[in-house]
Structure formats: structure tokens, C-alpha cells
Design an enzyme around this catalytic site. Structure first.
Site, mmCIF file in Angstrom:
data_model
loop_
_atom_site.group_PDB
_atom_site.id
_atom_site.type_symbol
_atom_site.label_atom_id
_atom_site.label_comp_id
_atom_site.label_asym_id
_atom_site.label_seq_id
_atom_site.Cartn_x
_atom_site.Cartn_y
_atom_site.Cartn_z
ATOM 1 N N LEU A 39 0.853 -1.184 0.000
ATOM 2 C CA LEU A 39 0.000 0.000 0.000
ATOM 3 C C LEU A 39 0.890 1.234 0.000
ATOM 4 C CD1 LEU A 39 -2.846 -0.732 2.600
ATOM 5 C CD2 LEU A 39 -3.132 -0.389 0.143
ATOM 6 N N ASP A 40 0.542 2.244 -0.807
ATOM 7 C CA ASP A 40 1.295 3.490 -0.817
ATOM 8 C C ASP A 40 1.231 4.147 0.560
ATOM 9 O OD1 ASP A 40 1.900 3.242 -3.514
ATOM 10 O OD2 ASP A 40 0.102 4.325 -4.141
#
Length: 297
Positions: A39-40
Site C-alpha cells: 500500500l502506498d
């Protein structure tokens, strides 16, 4: 001894997925920790974490379909296709007025189903051995190849308009490898006003839901899913006898048993409820594709 298991973590914004892995390593006292899909830093939501021998299951989880909730801002495009990038262009109010609900709906419909998508240039995809985002930050121009992805649901939950922007709260069900930032970018481009993400939250990875996740503050003493329970959420299950479990663990085939398998990858569970491994058909036989380490003690 740390027991193998799958842990569901609700990642907060501002941290990388590796930061969460590092915190999990400290909480559980082991280096053998990995995750099933990055996930960013801006994004929040579900990270599926493997601990000890359960890291072997991550290979089978990472490719699962996913669900996201997000906010798409139409009217502004950025260098990263999300709120962390620099503004490239802002649409004039007259252009935004042409982005009617009907046109937005048509644009979303065109981005639903099997589509060809060019990932964001600041993605983690490797180009000649280096991450695309590293090349972009070094000032290089990066063009990534389009890839086939599937968006099975792309629904607008709420629309908010003002003179400068249109914000869409959306929910997206998609195949692994789909970039929600790219959906925002492409929707904005199709409407002629530009677009980027201002919020992103992953709520589901395959059979794992955010409702079962713990926060970082709850890591100490957190309960994990057993490898068998996690595998059962990921693929069909084959119950095997003690003798069959022993043979599979020793690398032997179950001769003439392939008709028992319901899919190409199946979780073999022994009579004690332990995951033997993931099995597959080889001709008319069943053979282990991945065996779990045996835990003694």
C-alpha cells in the site's frame, strides 16, 4: 517459539508497508515477516501479513482480487496521480461544468470490466531493475507498458461539486495489479478536466476483510489466523488422512487422486486441522506445490 500465522493489519496513512512489517517484526520477535501487496504511504487499510512459515502462503494471497474505497478529485491533475504530487494542471470552471453526472457515469462505465491500463509512472514496478518511482524522482521520464486488468465494480457513492473541483467518493472491486490512481487519472482525462486521488483505503484482499484487522497499537498480543484457516479463505480445501499428509510432506504423490481436486491450487488439511501445504494435479496424481514447515514441540 513464534507460531506461524496470518495477521490482518489496518495500515494508517503516512507509513510504508515496510514500516508495518518492521513494527510487526518487533511485536512478534521474529525476522520472518512479509506482506501480500504493498500500500502506498498515503493509502490506509488492509495489509495481509505473514509470520514465520505462513509467509509461504503470501504467494497465493497476493494475486487475489481487492476492494478499495477512494476519493477521486476531478479538475486537477498531479505528477503522481494522487495528492502527494505537484499540481500539473487545473481545469477552468467552464470545463468542469461540462462534466455532468451522465458524462461521469459514461466515463466510469468505460473503465469497468476488462480494460487496458497504463500504471502510474510513480508505481513500484521495476524498469531495468529499478523501481519506476525511483527513476521519476531522479528526473527520468518513465513510460510503463499497458497491462490488462479487470474492474468488476466501480460505483460512485457520493458526488460533491464546487467551482474548482468535483470530488467523487467511489468503491472499486478489481483484479490484482489494478492502480486506482490510474483510474482517477484516466477518468479525468476522458472528461477533459484531469483527475487524481485524494484518499485511498483498501478494505478487502480476497477472503480477508478490514473488519478483522488490528491497528498498529494492537500488535502486541494480536491474534493471528492459523495457516489452515488463512488457506481456507484463499482456496478450496482437501481433507487428507494422516498417511496422505505424511506422504505429501515427504514429497510423495497421491497416485490417481487428481479427481479429488476442485481447483488448480488446493489447501491440503490433515486430520488435526493443520495445513500440510498447497497441492496441485500432476497428470492423474496429486503433488505438493508448497509444503508448510512442520512445527514440533
Amino acid at each position: 517459539m513464534v507460531s506461524p500465522g496470518i495477521l490482518l493489519v489496518d495500515k494508517p496513512g503516512g507509513l510504508t508497508s515496510h514500516d508495518v512489517v518492521a513494527r510487526t517484526r518487533r511485536a512478534f520477535g521474529t525476522r520472518r515477516v512479509g506482506h501480500a501487496g504493498t500500500l502506498d504511504p498515503m493509502a490506509t487499510g488492509l495489509l495481509v501479513i505473514g509470520i514465520e512459515g505462513a509467509t509461504r502462503l503470501l504467494t497465493y494471497i497476493v494475486g487475489a482480487d481487492k476492494t478499495y474505497t477512494a476519493t477521486i478529485r476531478l479538475g486537477v491533475s498531479t505528477t503522481t496521480d494522487d495528492a502527494e504530487g505537484d499540481v500539473v494542471e487545473s481545469a477552468k470552471p467552464a470545463a468542469l461544468e461540462t462534466a455532468s453526472d451522465a458524462r461521469i457515469g459514461a466515463g466510469i462505465a468505460a473503465l469497468t470490466g476488462a480494460i487496458s491500463q497504463v500504471p502510474s509512472s510513480v508505481s513500484a514496478i521495476k524498469v531495468d531493475g529499478r523501481r519506476a518511482y525511483d527513476r521519476v524522482r531522479a528526473g527520468e521520464a518513465v513510460e510503463l507498458a499497458a497491462r490488462q486488468v479487470t474492474v468488476s465494480r466501480f460505483d460512485v457513492l457520493e458526488t460533491r461539486r464546487d467551482e474548482a473541483v468535483i470530488d467523487l467518493d467511489v468503491v472499486v472491486d478489481c483484479s490484482s495489479g489494478t492502480y486506482i490512481r490510474a483510474l482517477a487519472r484516466d477518468l479525468g482525462a476522458a472528461l477533459g478536466v484531469g483527475g487524481h486521488l485524494t484518499a485511498l483505503r483498501r478494505t478487502r484482499v480476497g477472503g480477508f476483510d478490514i473488519a478483522g484487522a488490528v491497528s498498529l497499537d494492537q500488535l502486541d498480543g494480536a491474534t493471528t489466523l492459523t495457516p489452515a484457516a488463512a488457506a481456507a479463505r484463499t482456496m478450496p480445501v482437501l481433507d487428507v488422512t494422516a498417511d496422505e499428509a505424511r506422504d505429501l510432506r515427504h514429497g510423495k504423490r497421491l497416485s490417481g487422486q487428481a479427481s479429488r481436486l476442485q481447483a488448480s491450487e488446493v489447501a491440503a488439511i490433515d486430520p488435526d486441522g493443520r495445513l500440510v501445504g498447497v497441492v496441485e494435479a500432476r497428470g492423474r496424481d496429486i503433488k505438493s506445490a508448497m509444503n508448510m514447515p512442520e512445527v514440533h514441540g
